[in-house]
Structures are given as structure tokens and as C-alpha cells.
Enzyme design. Structure first.
Site, PDB file in Angstrom:
ATOM      1  N   LEU A 261     -28.361 132.462   6.558  1.00  0.00           N
ATOM      2  CA  LEU A 261     -28.795 133.556   5.701  1.00  0.00           C
ATOM      3  C   LEU A 261     -27.552 133.952   4.906  1.00  0.00           C
ATOM      4  CD1 LEU A 261     -31.372 135.179   5.161  1.00  0.00           C
ATOM      5  CD2 LEU A 261     -30.594 136.867   6.817  1.00  0.00           C
ATOM      6  N   ASP A 262     -27.661 134.015   3.589  1.00  0.00           N
ATOM      7  CA  ASP A 262     -26.501 134.275   2.747  1.00  0.00           C
ATOM      8  C   ASP A 262     -25.848 135.606   3.098  1.00  0.00           C
ATOM      9  OD1 ASP A 262     -26.987 131.912   1.366  1.00  0.00           O
ATOM     10  OD2 ASP A 262     -28.298 132.892  -0.081  1.00  0.00           O
ATOM     11  N   ARG A 263     -24.550 135.681   2.880  1.00  0.00           N
ATOM     12  CA  ARG A 263     -23.792 136.884   3.242  1.00  0.00           C
ATOM     13  C   ARG A 263     -24.373 138.134   2.592  1.00  0.00           C
ATOM     14  NH1 ARG A 263     -20.046 140.031   1.072  1.00  0.00           N
ATOM     15  NH2 ARG A 263     -19.970 138.768  -0.823  1.00  0.00           N
ATOM     16  N   ARG A 369     -33.169 131.123  -4.133  1.00  0.00           N
ATOM     17  CA  ARG A 369     -32.450 131.570  -5.323  1.00  0.00           C
ATOM     18  C   ARG A 369     -32.463 130.495  -6.408  1.00  0.00           C
ATOM     19  NH1 ARG A 369     -26.958 133.619  -2.555  1.00  0.00           N
ATOM     20  NH2 ARG A 369     -26.413 134.205  -4.703  1.00  0.00           N
TER      21      ARG A 369
END
Length: 474
Positions: A261-263, A369
Site C-alpha cells: 500500500l503506497d506510503r 493510479r
């Protein structure tokens, strides 16, 4: 080089193809010539040559149908002479190129099973055996060739090996305990990462072999090629002692984290506390049993008829800019969409946005994204996949990328369905207060997601817009 290919030995042909594929150089005339030359010397190609050529054509998304058909025949009649790793590579290659040959893939899976029996040899390590079983399962699932019989056989063998690895890890911990984790970072580190020191991760579901953790924005899922900032692994190590969750204490095992999961994103994450838990979840990931569901706000009014984005995503390891892009050389990637509402920005009625619930069938780096930007609807405040000017405007009303993983559905070790839910965090609910609904259905969706009293629904149960929620949509 093409003119001199006839002078190449078989290994030189496969090495050349492998080198170009590794570098991502899609020289179609050269690769076609290599495929043609290889056809003329099939009898001289080794197992390694076949495997390298298949992987190369697949990695570059070059079908080379005559060669792949010839390769399929070679595998069909000689698979008992191929090592499990070679069989797995070729199954992955056939699947990635969408070669429609289910009987062959099922025969390959059966052969891989027979060659990864209970006994591990010097030529086949425990790690290799696990990798082969997982990759074979993915290939069969992706092509619709995974039967119940093969599913049970491959999964049973995988968990058998996982249990062996758990015993080895427990022995390692007893003889060489891992060092204690560092203390939580000071408040100034949180400020530097744009994170709230009061918003800590939380264990949402805790089972003997696995758990679900909620990650606030600013925390790094340091399971792969990342590892700076506020590390989720260190939170897990502070929460679980080594005897309770051994896997989270070892980097070489991804700290047990099954996916990313992206920061800048928030939401739920699955963690295997043991190898059995980790590989059980990984199996569900590879065979389409994990439900991963997100809520995003995207630019523009997404057409409610857009329900699937099916475009390959290539991770390009770029620093600072886009890390993934749509490319034929990428990995198969599928994103399912349900558009819940259309909105304009308060005091800026010309700026339009959509509330979109998403379920992913695959989990590529930055898949959502990249896919949303590709169809012309980048997610709000996405610094990597939109123009700088647009990013700066978004930051005025939404402090971070509006992407939140709100639901996970999975099976526990007993096969019972489990569900974890996480409502929108406060910063994203506050951002949504800047949106004005275009119509009644959008207004209802806005109310449901902004309220912290409502439990989010599973993606499959959500009702999307039947059309544009305004007569004047332009």
C-alpha cells in the site's frame, strides 16, 4: 546482428533474447529472427534454451506464434525431462501471452506436483519449490485452467512446505533471537513524512497465523524495494513478540506483508505471522480469492459505463516521477470500477470529480493510479500521475492522494470467510466536504462515505450511477 544469427549456437540465441528482454528492449525484427532461427534448430535447443526463449518473448509481449506452438509440442512430449523451474517458467510464459492450451498447462501443473514431492533435494530448495507452486497456480488461474483437483494438490503441497519453513524459523529464533525493534520515531519524524503522530496503525483482525493491520498515511510498507521513513514493519515487531509472529521479524521474508500500500495511501493490509499464514494468503492472492477494495476520488466525471480497465502495467523503477506506465511489455492488470457519484468543487464549479469504488483483480505497483490516469481520470492529489499545476491545486483542498483501501475479504486457515473494513479516515472525510453533488444519487453517496457512523459495503453490493447524475454533463 540479424544477418549473422544463422552463425549462432543455440545458447547464443537464447542468451541474446534473454539479454534484450531483461533490458526491456523490444526489437521486434531481431526477436522474430531469433524465433525463426530457433525453429530451425529445435532438436539442438536445451531445456534452458527453451525456458529462456519462452520467458523472453513473454516478457516483451511478443507472441511469436510458430515458435510458441513448437515449444508447446516439445513441452507436451518431453515434460518428464524438464526441471520444475523450467516447467514453471514456461507455464507463466504461456499464460502471460494468453496461449489457449488448458490441457497442456494442467499437464505441466501435474508434472510440477510430481517433481516437488515431500522430499526436497539439493537441486530443488524449499524456496524454489514454494516459488514453483505459486507461479504455476497463478498461470492456471489466469488462464481458467485451475481445476479443483489441481488447486487442492498444489495448495496442500505449498502449505506442507510452509509448515517445514515454520519449524526451521522457530529453531533459528531459539538459537539466534532477532534484535529488539527500535522505539517509535519521535514526533519530528512524523512531521517530516506528513504523518499524524496520533494516528497509529491498528490490528483490525488477529488470528493465530495471520492478521489485518490498518495503515495510516505516511507509514511505509517496507516489504520490497522501499525502507525509509516510518516503517510499518517496526510497528509490527513492537506489537508481536518473535514467538507469536516470527515472520514479521525478518526482512528476507517481507516481514510477512502479503501485499503493498503506497506510503501516501491509507487502509488495510494482510500480514502472515507464520509461513503457513503468509503462503495461505499468497495462494488466495495468486488464485483470485482475495477481495481488495478501494475508494478513490478522481478528476472528471467518470462514465458510469466504464466498469473495467484491462491494460498491462509495467513498473519502471523511476525515481521521483511515474513509477509505472501502461505498456504491452507490462504484466496483465485488471481494475474493476463502480462510479458512485459526480461532483464539482465548492467555489470552483468548473472542476469536476467522481467518487469511485474499485476492486482489483491483480495487484501491480501503482495499478489503480496508473490505470485511472490512463483513462483520463487521475486520482486527486497524485503527485506522480498528474501535471504539477493540477497537483498544487488539489493540495489546496485535499492534503494527500485520495486513495483508501477500505475492505479486505479472505479465507482464514479453516477456510472460513473473513472480512475487514475501514471507514474513510478523518482527513479524507474532511476533503470530501469540499465537494458539491451533481444530483441526488451523488448526494446520497457523499453522505454515506463522509459519515463515520456507516460501515462501508462490499464492492459487489454497491450500487453505482445508472448514468450521469446531471442532465448537463457536457
Amino acid at each position: 546482428a540479424v544477418r549473422h544469427l544463422h552463425e549462432f549456437m543455440p545458447q547464443n540465441l537464447s542468451n541474446t533474447a534473454w539479454a534484450f528482454a531483461t533490458l526491456g528492449i523490444r526489437d521486434e525484427p531481431l526477436m522474430a529472427a531469433i524465433a525463426n532461427e530457433s525453429l530451425h534448430m529445435l532438436a539442438q535447443l536445451s531445456e534452458r534454451d527453451f525456458s529462456a526463449l519462452a520467458w523472453s518473448f513473454s516478457n516483451l509481449a511478443l507472441e511469436q506464434e510458430p515458435f510458441m506452438n513448437a515449444l508447446a509440442l516439445q513441452v507436451e512430449f518431453n515434460m518428464n525431462q524438464f526441471a520444475p523451474r523450467s516447467l514453471t517458467n514456461m507455464a507463466w510464459s504461456f499464460a502471460n501471452l494468453s496461449v489457449d492450451n488448458k490441457p497442456l498447462l494442467q499437464a505441466v501443473a501435474a508434472e510440477v506436483l510430481s517433481k516437488t514431492g515431500d522430499g526436497i533435494t539439493a537441486a530443488l530448495s524449499l524456496e524454489d519449490a514454494v516459488t514453483n507452486l505459486k507461479a504455476t497456480a497463478w498461470a492456471l488461474h489466469f488462464t481458467g485452467a485451475l481445476t479443483n483437483h489441481l488447486d487442492e494438490g498444489l495448495r496442500g503441497r505449498l502449505l506442507h512446505f510452509a509448515a517445514q519453513r515454520d519449524m526451521e524459523l522457530q529453531a533459528k529464533i531459539r538459537s539466534h533471537p532477532p534484535p529488539p525493534p527500535p522505539p517509535a520515531p519521535p514526533r519530528e519524524v512524523f512531521a517530516a513524512q506528513g504523518a499524524d503522530p496520533e494516528a497509529q496503525p491498528a490490528i483490525v483482525i488477529d488470528l493465530p497465523d495471520l492478521c489485518v493491520v490498518h495503515k495510516p498515511p505516511g507509514w511505509e510498507v517496507d516489504s520490497a524495494d522501499v525502507g525509509t521513513g516510518i516503517l510499518l514493519s517496526e510497528f509490527l515487531q513492537r506489537h508481536f513478540p518473535p514467538d507469536e509472529a516470527p515472520l514479521v521479524h525478518f526482512f528476507e521474508h517481507q516481514f510477512g506483508m502479503v501485499h503493498r500500500l503506497d506510503r501516501v495511501s491509507s487502509g488495510l493490509l494482510l500480514v502472515g505471522k507464520t509461513f503457513v499464514g503468509f503462503h495461505n494468503l499468497g495462494w488466495q492472492l495468486n488464485t483470485g480469492r482475495l477481495a481488495r477494495e478501494y475508494i478513490v476520488v478522481a478528476h472528471g466525471w467518470v462514465d458510469p459505463a466504464l466498469r473495467l480497465i484491462d491494460e498491462k502495467v509495467l513498473h519502471i523503477h523511476a525515481e521521483g516521477g511515474r513509477e509505472s506506465r501502461i505498456s504491452e511489455q507490462g504484466k496483465p492488470s485488471q481494475t474493476l470500477l463502480t462510479t458512485l457519484g459526480h461532483f464539482s468543487l465548492r467555489n470552483h464549479s468548473d472542476e469536476r470529480f467522481s467518487l469511485v469504488a474499485i476492486q482489483i483483480r491483480t495487484g501491480r505497483r501503482h495499478q489503480i493510479r496508473a490505470h485511472m490516469a490512463h483513462v483520463g481520470h487521475p486520482t486527486v492529489t497524485d503527485g506522480k500521475y498528474m501535471a504539477r499545476e493540477l497537483f498544487v491545486r488539489d493540495r489546496q483542498w485535499c492534503p494527500r492522494n485520495f486513495l483508501h483501501r477500505y475492505r479486505l475479504g479472505f479465507l482464514d486457515m479453516a477456510g472460513r470467510p473473513q472480512e475487514a473494513l475501514a471507514a474513510l479516515p478523518l482527513d479524507l472525510r474532511t476533503a470530501m466536504s469540499n465537494l458539491l453533488a451533481a444530483g441526488p444519487q451523488s448526494a446520497e453517496a457523499l453522505t454515506e462515505w463522509v459519515s463515520d457512523a456507516n460501515q462501508p459495503q462490499a464492492w459487489a453490493k454497491l450500487v453505482g450511477l445508472s448514468g450521469y447524475d446531471s442532465e448537463a454533463h457536457g
